[in-house]
Write a protein that holds these residues in place. Sequence first.
Motif, PDB file in Angstrom:
ATOM      1  N   PRO A  35      -6.217   2.318  -5.213  1.00  0.00           N
ATOM      2  CA  PRO A  35      -6.549   1.874  -3.469  1.00  0.00           C
ATOM      3  C   PRO A  35      -6.244   0.898  -3.503  1.00  0.00           C
ATOM      4  CG  PRO A  35      -9.074   1.724  -4.884  1.00  0.00           C
ATOM      5  CD  PRO A  35      -8.159   2.330  -6.426  1.00  0.00           C
ATOM      6  N   HIS A  89      -5.488  -9.729  -3.226  1.00  0.00           N
ATOM      7  CA  HIS A  89      -6.363  -9.525  -4.610  1.00  0.00           C
ATOM      8  C   HIS A  89      -4.833  -9.784  -6.482  1.00  0.00           C
ATOM      9  CE1 HIS A  89      -8.778  -7.018  -7.522  1.00  0.00           C
ATOM     10  NE2 HIS A  89      -7.658  -6.180  -7.138  1.00  0.00           N
ATOM     11  N   VAL A 139      -6.383  -3.096  -2.155  1.00  0.00           N
ATOM     12  CA  VAL A 139      -7.369  -4.021  -1.643  1.00  0.00           C
ATOM     13  C   VAL A 139      -7.152  -4.722  -0.692  1.00  0.00           C
ATOM     14  CG1 VAL A 139      -9.738  -5.301  -2.336  1.00  0.00           C
ATOM     15  CG2 VAL A 139      -8.919  -3.045  -3.688  1.00  0.00           C
ATOM     16  N   ALA A 140      -6.414  -5.943  -1.015  1.00  0.00           N
ATOM     17  CA  ALA A 140      -5.789  -6.182   0.182  1.00  0.00           C
ATOM     18  C   ALA A 140      -4.356  -6.893  -0.410  1.00  0.00           C
ATOM     19  CB  ALA A 140      -6.542  -7.765   0.495  1.00  0.00           C
ATOM     20  N   SER A 178       0.734  -0.844   0.011  1.00  0.00           N
ATOM     21  CA  SER A 178       0.165  -0.070   0.329  1.00  0.00           C
ATOM     22  C   SER A 178       1.129   1.439   0.427  1.00  0.00           C
ATOM     23  CB  SER A 178      -1.390  -0.086   0.856  1.00  0.00           C
ATOM     24  OG  SER A 178      -0.139   0.771   2.264  1.00  0.00           O
TER      25      SER A 178
END
Length: 220
Positions: free
Chosen positions: A185, A191, A187-188, A163
């Motif tokens: 963004p 992903h 997400v995880a 991130s």
Amino acid sequence: MRFLDRTDAGRRLASALAQYRDQHPVVLALPRGGVPVAAEIANALSAPLDLVLVRKIGLPWQPELAIGAVVDGTAPVVVRNEALISLAGVKENEFQRICRRELAEIDRRRARYLGAGTQVPVAGQTVIVVDDGMATGATARAALRAIRHRGPLKVVLAVPVASAEAVAELRGEVDDLVYLDAPKPFVAIGHFYRDFGEVSDEEVVSVLARFPASKRQAGR
């Protein structure tokens, strides 16, 4: 960027770390997910591979949200997210209870993965710390601070994806931060992988067997 699996991510990340080959680095993986990634890097750089046994301290009712982390050692290193602990109203006795539980899991993993084996020496060495991704950065931060206590010459953090927030927060903790993607963004971590299946204890042991103790010395 999307990876086929952790092996694919490790191979791509190894290419981005090629400049460290001549420094004879030590590669340290955060198990379990970081191990297949780190193995590809260690293989490409002809480097020894070892583990950093670190566990996230999760919010009691939302375990995936880190309020801290703990790293194995003679004096375990604990990193706390005081702002989140306060915001969530987590009591100190509850934090310590979770910390003790995660230390017990670290003990189990040490026995399962390394047995009576000794750590690869990192004092005076370039150390590359590897995970399969970085969301909050809490786990990596704890690992990095513990490694600093062991006297490395240089600390490099390498992840396939992270991130933007974690990158910004951890850049000051290391001499170099290498990542392939920091999407917004975020997400995880899963992903960004086509196959993000759980890495088993057996897989970790199998990977470490390719880097036997007799060869787990920097520069060999």
